[in-house]
Every structure is written in structure tokens, then in C-alpha cells.
Motif scaffolding. Structure first.
Motif, PDB file in Angstrom:
ATOM      1  N   THR A  18      98.427 -13.548  -6.495  1.00 52.28           N
ATOM      2  CA  THR A  18      97.250 -13.492  -5.773  1.00 52.28           C
ATOM      3  C   THR A  18      97.654 -13.401  -4.390  1.00 52.28           C
ATOM      4  N   ARG A  19      98.983 -13.776  -4.054  1.00 56.02           N
ATOM      5  CA  ARG A  19      99.378 -13.877  -2.606  1.00 56.02           C
ATOM      6  C   ARG A  19      98.628 -14.746  -1.893  1.00 56.02           C
ATOM      7  N   ALA A  20      98.641 -15.860  -2.722  1.00 57.13           N
ATOM      8  CA  ALA A  20      97.888 -17.379  -2.372  1.00 57.13           C
ATOM      9  C   ALA A  20      98.544 -17.741  -1.213  1.00 57.13           C
ATOM     10  N   ASP A  21      99.890 -17.520  -0.984  1.00 58.73           N
ATOM     11  CA  ASP A  21     100.630 -18.187  -0.215  1.00 58.73           C
ATOM     12  C   ASP A  21     100.229 -17.686   1.386  1.00 58.73           C
ATOM     13  N   TRP A  22     100.075 -16.420   1.594  1.00 58.92           N
ATOM     14  CA  TRP A  22      99.539 -16.172   3.220  1.00 58.92           C
ATOM     15  C   TRP A  22      98.161 -16.379   3.235  1.00 58.92           C
ATOM     16  N   LEU A  23      97.361 -16.123   1.916  1.00 62.21           N
ATOM     17  CA  LEU A  23      96.005 -16.449   2.258  1.00 62.21           C
ATOM     18  C   LEU A  23      95.516 -17.758   2.465  1.00 62.21           C
ATOM     19  N   VAL A  24      96.231 -18.713   1.674  1.00 65.28           N
ATOM     20  CA  VAL A  24      95.691 -20.073   1.891  1.00 65.28           C
ATOM     21  C   VAL A  24      96.244 -20.530   3.364  1.00 65.28           C
ATOM     22  N   ASP A  25      97.388 -20.047   3.995  1.00 67.05           N
ATOM     23  CA  ASP A  25      97.817 -20.351   5.182  1.00 67.05           C
ATOM     24  C   ASP A  25      96.760 -19.675   6.385  1.00 67.05           C
ATOM     25  N   ALA A  26      96.490 -18.382   5.973  1.00 68.97           N
ATOM     26  CA  ALA A  26      95.636 -17.697   6.941  1.00 68.97           C
ATOM     27  C   ALA A  26      94.186 -18.416   6.946  1.00 68.97           C
ATOM     28  N   LEU A  27      93.655 -18.755   5.936  1.00 67.48           N
ATOM     29  CA  LEU A  27      92.575 -19.442   5.823  1.00 67.48           C
ATOM     30  C   LEU A  27      92.332 -20.814   6.606  1.00 67.48           C
ATOM     31  N   GLY A  28      93.627 -21.464   6.233  1.00 62.86           N
ATOM     32  CA  GLY A  28      93.729 -22.694   6.998  1.00 62.86           C
ATOM     33  C   GLY A  28      93.598 -22.536   8.555  1.00 62.86           C
ATOM     34  N   LEU A  29      94.408 -21.461   9.172  1.00 58.61           N
ATOM     35  CA  LEU A  29      94.383 -21.193  10.453  1.00 58.61           C
ATOM     36  C   LEU A  29      92.899 -20.713  10.767  1.00 58.61           C
ATOM     37  N   ALA A  30      92.365 -19.938  10.164  1.00 61.20           N
ATOM     38  CA  ALA A  30      90.808 -19.438  10.518  1.00 61.20           C
ATOM     39  C   ALA A  30      89.841 -20.811  10.402  1.00 61.20           C
ATOM     40  N   LEU A  31      89.991 -21.586   9.405  1.00 60.87           N
ATOM     41  CA  LEU A  31      89.274 -22.653   9.517  1.00 60.87           C
ATOM     42  C   LEU A  31      89.335 -23.890  10.559  1.00 60.87           C
ATOM     43  N   ALA A  36      81.584 -24.005  16.002  1.00 56.71           N
ATOM     44  CA  ALA A  36      79.874 -24.233  16.159  1.00 56.71           C
ATOM     45  C   ALA A  36      79.249 -24.242  14.847  1.00 56.71           C
ATOM     46  N   VAL A  37      80.192 -23.514  13.861  1.00 53.42           N
ATOM     47  CA  VAL A  37      79.625 -23.151  12.474  1.00 53.42           C
ATOM     48  C   VAL A  37      79.930 -24.354  11.438  1.00 53.42           C
ATOM     49  N   THR A  38      79.385 -24.390  10.470  1.00 61.53           N
ATOM     50  CA  THR A  38      79.853 -25.196   9.481  1.00 61.53           C
ATOM     51  C   THR A  38      81.130 -24.588   8.552  1.00 61.53           C
ATOM     52  N   LEU A  39      81.774 -25.400   7.762  1.00 65.55           N
ATOM     53  CA  LEU A  39      83.104 -24.817   7.204  1.00 65.55           C
ATOM     54  C   LEU A  39      82.645 -23.664   6.287  1.00 65.55           C
ATOM     55  N   THR A  40      81.476 -24.082   5.582  1.00 59.16           N
ATOM     56  CA  THR A  40      81.258 -22.869   4.424  1.00 59.16           C
ATOM     57  C   THR A  40      80.626 -21.460   5.450  1.00 59.16           C
ATOM     58  N   GLN A  41      80.252 -21.607   6.514  1.00 59.69           N
ATOM     59  CA  GLN A  41      79.711 -20.495   7.113  1.00 59.69           C
ATOM     60  C   GLN A  41      80.953 -19.991   7.717  1.00 59.69           C
ATOM     61  N   HIS A  42      81.801 -20.603   8.158  1.00 57.10           N
ATOM     62  CA  HIS A  42      83.261 -20.181   8.741  1.00 57.10           C
ATOM     63  C   HIS A  42      84.054 -19.346   7.780  1.00 57.10           C
ATOM     64  N   LEU A  43      84.136 -19.904   6.598  1.00 56.69           N
ATOM     65  CA  LEU A  43      85.022 -19.355   5.420  1.00 56.69           C
ATOM     66  C   LEU A  43      84.223 -18.153   4.943  1.00 56.69           C
ATOM     67  N   TYR A  44      82.903 -18.093   4.751  1.00 57.50           N
ATOM     68  CA  TYR A  44      82.415 -17.116   4.409  1.00 57.50           C
ATOM     69  C   TYR A  44      82.408 -15.762   5.380  1.00 57.50           C
ATOM     70  N   ARG A  45      82.184 -16.183   6.775  1.00 57.01           N
ATOM     71  CA  ARG A  45      82.470 -15.132   7.595  1.00 57.01           C
ATOM     72  C   ARG A  45      83.987 -14.371   7.707  1.00 57.01           C
ATOM     73  N   ALA A  69      90.747 -25.403  -2.720  1.00 56.54           N
ATOM     74  CA  ALA A  69      90.143 -26.816  -2.432  1.00 56.54           C
ATOM     75  C   ALA A  69      91.254 -27.700  -2.080  1.00 56.54           C
ATOM     76  N   ARG A  70      92.289 -27.772  -2.955  1.00 49.36           N
ATOM     77  CA  ARG A  70      93.291 -28.556  -3.256  1.00 49.36           C
ATOM     78  C   ARG A  70      94.388 -28.278  -1.907  1.00 49.36           C
ATOM     79  N   GLU A  71      94.712 -26.964  -1.670  1.00 45.09           N
ATOM     80  CA  GLU A  71      95.712 -26.669  -0.525  1.00 45.09           C
ATOM     81  C   GLU A  71      95.004 -26.755   0.833  1.00 45.09           C
ATOM     82  N   LEU A  72      93.678 -26.296   0.730  1.00 40.10           N
ATOM     83  CA  LEU A  72      93.075 -26.241   2.250  1.00 40.10           C
ATOM     84  C   LEU A  72      92.478 -27.799   2.600  1.00 40.10           C
ATOM     85  N   ARG A  73      92.716 -28.525   1.474  1.00 39.10           N
ATOM     86  CA  ARG A  73      92.327 -29.948   1.535  1.00 39.10           C
ATOM     87  C   ARG A  73      90.548 -29.903   2.037  1.00 39.10           C
TER      88      ARG A  73
END
Ligand SMILES: Cc1ncc(COP(=O)(O)O)c(C=O)c1O
Length: 512
Positions: A18-31, A36-45, A69-73
């Protein structure tokens, strides 16, 4: 709820992780950037953007919401809400028991999960490229020769004859015993043992006047020229340079914005007395032991005149002594630097020819007043390093391996040059002029027509032969036509094949 994929429209499921390694890190950075937006909206976008841009490709499986959820807390509901929305809009799809995937979307045509990520990364969207004028000029001196090891690439030593096993042993030992201090930033000007071994060698073999403290180890002659240009000249200052001359030095001086004044070379080397509209140089670049590329040795009278001119103008001479170890028959010529006391000469040496170019080690022998500023500037601009390699090289020199290797290579190059002369003999018999070849790693074949130079260079490509056009070494066109034929790095059989082809091609040109 996640929409289950219907049979038939399933994205290709691959074994790719799944390449969760880069994806988790990248999502962490993005979040972390979400404001201005909620986390759900930001994650969705974020995920939607990545799917649309192809960063996430069709069929790619995402980490589970539980894992994310676990890795991004994050709360799992935050993730479920974003995933649900993406599924509802058709960006993601789920398959019972298999997980959540990027859906099979038309705009992702051709981008599939099986496509290696490296391939996608190798072709990024093009970015407008506008170089500085110095950068653009630099590139005009920066042709990269193809077929590195084909006949007759100049400047490459006999890599197949390098004592690799011995060298690896030395390297291994010095890497194993590397002091902790060498992991730190270095400011000593190079490993002291190497500077000592070099100063002995230079004093005895090249009559260079130097103490180890005057030596600054750099990553090759090229880096030495750059430091010199930056520290001793301002943009627009004049540098006198041999014509024809070394493209590497020309490129460096162009990149520094210096005003290059070509000074003609004849059979005695560069003549600073020749009439020309020149001003007052800050730097004078020369290859007195073995002029590159013509191969002539600068006469004593010219050397003295050059030293005198540097004194008169307050200019620095850059003495590039790149391959003087390889002399055949003649006694080595002493370096210009050692001719008179207190000369305004910076001696530049390289290990690219006597060892191998990939080593990236060279050195400057600096007049006393330049030692401290050069060492400080080098530590700031280039950083010192490769201390284990330097220590191995010091031992290579101190134990006599260096001089044995030089003697062996001298013999090898003498043989290779003789092979080349023999292969070219039919052409020479019909008037082809070759340089004397008293030293170095290449010969020059002088031609009388620019068109012939072009034709031979082009025809040679089909034969897997690299002919360097001599005219390319001139700053001011039209350069004298000719061919620079490197023989040192070419095995004998190849020299014979390519040499015979060239002789024949030249003889044909005479007839036609
Ligand atoms: C005239 C001349 N000087 C210096 C060098 C060495 O440059 P470097 O030490 O950067 O490899 C070369 C290499 O081809 C050369 O031809």
C-alpha cells in the motif's frame, strides 16, 4: 457507507504494498497545513487532488482507515467521513474484505498501479526553465561526450589497468578505522598525511616550492578553478586563456562572468607578448607542461615572460598541471610555479588522470597569502570531505604504489600511442600531420578544412568512434580544424580498429 465495486469494474488488484509509508507521512504533512477547513474536508480534498493529479493511481490500495487513524493520530470517524465522500463521488471504491482502492477513472487512463512509481517520477510535468545568462553561457562550454569509453575520448585514463583490488583494500581499511572526528565538518584543507605526501611528491617530481600547509585538497581541478575565479576575480574582470584551450576552464570562467581573452598558442606555448587588444588581466590560465589540447611545452623564455607579465599586471597565473606525469623519452619539465621565488602562481593538480576521474580529488598549491582565505572559502562553499578516501590515497602515495602505477601507465600509454601512430601511418604517409606526442594522453591530428573536420566527426559516430573536433577548443571562431584523439583510455585492439578506420576515411577524403 463504502460503495462495493461491482464485478467487472474492479480496479486491478496488485501485490504492490500500500506504500502506507509515504502516504501516511504525506497525509500527515498535508493535514498539518489544514487551517480554515475541518480535518475531514482537508483530508477529502488532499486525497481527491492526489487522485486527480495521478499521484495516487487507479487500482492503488489505500491503507485502512484504522491504520491511518492510528498513525496520523486522528479520530477514525474523521477518516471514515472523508473516505465515504470520496467513495460516494466515485474517486474511491471498496471491495469487501480487500480494502479501499483508487477507482477506475477515465482521466487516469494509462496510469495504472502496475506502472512503477519511478517511471512516473522520471517524467514530471515540465517546469518552465529560464537560465541566468551566465548559466546559459556556461552550457555553451558544456558538451557531454557520448560513449565514454569508446575510441578516442580524450582525458580518460586506462581505467581497466587501475589496481582496483589494492585500492579497495586500502579504502576498506581506512573506512574501518575512520576517527569519529572525520564524521564532523572539516576545515583543515585536507587530510594532513595527504598534504604531506603530496608536498614531498611535488617538490621532488615537479620542482614545486611548497609546504604541506600551502596545499588545499579540493574535489578536482575544476573545483579549484571555480574557487580561484570566485575569490580572485570579479564579474567582468579579464582572464587570459590559451587559444585553443581547455573547455573545462573556459566553462568555469564563463560561469564566473569573467571576460575571457584568448591568447594564441604556437610551438612555444602561449605568447603574452603577441600583439592583441587586451587589457589588464586578473587571471592568466595556462597548461605550460603540456598545452591542452595542442600538446606543446612552453619554452623557458615564454615562462619567464609570463611570470614577468603576471608581476607587472598584478595578475595570478593559474598553472594547470593536469597530466605532466606522462612524458615519453623527455625528462619531466619543472613546474612554472617553482621557477622563481614568490611567483604569482597557483599550481593546480588533479588525481583524475593518474588515479581515476570518479575519485574527484585534486589540489591547489597556494602562495602563502592566499592559504587562509582559500581554506575558509572552500570550507564554506564546497565543504571538505572524503577524508577516508584522502587517507587511503596518502597511504597509496607513501607506500610507493602511486609512483609504480604512474610508471606502469606511462609504459601503457607509450604503447597505446605507438599503436595509434601505426594505425594512422597510411594517412601520415599521405600528409596527415600529427602532434609530437612527447607527453600526455592524446594526439592532435591537424586538418586543413573545417568541412572535413565536420564530416569525419559525423561519420565516426556510426562507427562507435568519438572524434573531438579541435575547433571546439577555440574561443574565437574560426578555430583551426583538427581532431583530438585520446588514446590512454582505449584498449589497443580498439585503437587499431578505430585508427585504421580514421586513416582510411582521411585517405578517401584526399582522393575525393
Ligand atoms: C586540461 C585539463 N585540466 C584539468 C583536468 C582535470 O579536471 P578534474 O580534476 O576536474 O577532473 C582535465 C580533465 O580532463 C583537463 O583536460
Amino acid at each position: 457507507m463504502h460503495r462495493a465495486l461491482e464485478a467487472g469494474s474492479s480496479p486491478p488488484v496488485t501485490d504492490r504494498p500500500t506504500r502506507a509509508d509515504w502516504l501516511v507521512d504525506a497525509l500527515g504533512l498535508a493535514l498539518a497545513d489544514a487551517q480554515a477547513v475541518t480535518l475531514t474536508q482537508h483530508l477529502y480534498r488532499t486525497l481527491r487532488d492526489w487522485i486527480q493529479s495521478g499521484r495516487l493511481v487507479r487500482g492503488q490500495r489505500l491503507p485502512s482507515t484504522r491504520q491511518l487513524a492510528r498513525e496520523l493520530r486522528l479520530g477514525r470517524n474523521t477518516l471514515l467521513a472523508a473516505f465515504d465522500q470520496l467513495v460516494a463521488e466515485g474517486f474511491l471504491a471498496t471491495r469487501q474484505g480487500a480494502g479501499t482502492f483508487v477507482a477506475d477513472l477515465a482521466f487516469q487512463e494509462g496510469r495504472a498501479c502496475a506502472e512503477p512509481i519511478a517511471a512516473r517520477e522520471a517524467a514530471p510535468p515540465s517546469v518552465p526553465c529560464s537560465l541566468s545568462s551566465r548559466g546559459a553561457e556556461l552550457l555553451t562550454y558544456s558538451g557531454i561526450l557520448p560513449q565514454r569509453h569508446a575510441a578516442f575520448v580524450p582525458g580518460v585514463p586506462a581505467l581497466d589497468r587501475f589496481p582496483q583490488a589494492l585500492w579497495r583494500r586500502l579504502l576498506r581499511r581506512h573506512l574501518q578505522h575512520m576517527p569519529l572526528a572525520w564524521l564532523d565538518y572539516q576545515t583543515q584543507g585536507g587530510v594532513p598525511e595527504l598534504r604531506e605526501a603530496l608536498s614531498d611528491y611535488l617538490r621532488h617530481s615537479r620542482s614545486v616550492r611548497c609546504r604541506p600547509e600551502q596545499i588545499l585538497i579540493v574535489q578536482g581541478a575544476q573545483q579549484g578553478f571555480e574557487l580561484i575565479a570566485r575569490l580572485l576575480a570579479d564579474a567582468g574582470d579579464e582572464v587570459w586563456i590559451e587559444e585553443p584551450g581547455y573547455n573545462g576552464a573556459q566553462a568555469c570562467f564563463a560561469a564566473a562572468g569573467l571576460d575571457m581573452m584568448p591568447v594564441a598558442v604556437d610551438e612555444e606555448g602561449m605568447s603574452v607578448a603577441s600583439p592583441a587588444r587586451r587589457g589588464c588581466p586578473r587571471l592568466i590560465y595556462v597548461t605550460p607542461s603540456h598545452q591542452y589540447p595542442s600538446g606543446v611545452t612552453m619554452s623557458l623564455a615564454r615562462r619567464l615572460a609570463l611570470l614577468e607579465a603576471a608581476e607587472r599586471y598584478g595578475a595570478w597565473i593559474v598553472e594547470d598541471d593536469y597530466d605532466s606525469e606522462f612524458r615519453y623519452g623527455q625528462r619531466p619539465i619543472a613546474a612554472l610555479q617553482g621557477l622563481v621565488d614568490g611567483a604569482r602562481v597557483i599550481y593546480v593538480g588533479t588525481f583524475s588522470k593518474v588515479m581515476y576521474p570518479g575519485m574527484r580529488l585534486g589540489y591547489l598549491v597556494l602562495p602563502e597569502p592566499l592559504v587562509a582565505p582559500f581554506r575558509r572559502a572552500n570550507a564554506r562553499l564546497n565543504r571538505e570531505g572524503q577524508y577516508a578516501v584522502q587517507a587511503a590515497l596518502a597511504e597509496f602515495i607513501a607506500r610507493g604504489h602511486f609512483s609504480r602505477h604512474v610508471s606502469r601507465m606511462r609504459e601503457c600509454y607509450r604503447r597505446r600511442q605507438a599503436r595509434l601512430r601505426k594505425a594512422l601511418a597510411p594517412a601520415v604517409a599521405q600528409g596527415l600531420a600529427l602532434s609530437a606526442g612527447q607527453a600526455g594522453m592524446h594526439l592532435v591530428a591537424w586538418l586543413d578544412e573545417p568541412a572535413l573536420e565536420r564530416t569525419l566527426v559525423e561519420r565516426a559516430v556510426d562507427q562507435g568512434i568519438t572524434l573531438s573536433p579541435l575547433s571546439r577548443y577555440y574561443l574565437k571562431p574560426p578555430g583551426r580544424p583538427g581532431l583530438v584523439l585520446g588514446y590512454a583510455g582505449t584498449p589497443e585492439a580498439e585503437i587499431e580498429r578505430a585508427g585504421k578506420w580514421l586513416a582510411l576515411a582521411w585517405c578517401e577524403s584526399r582522393r575525393g
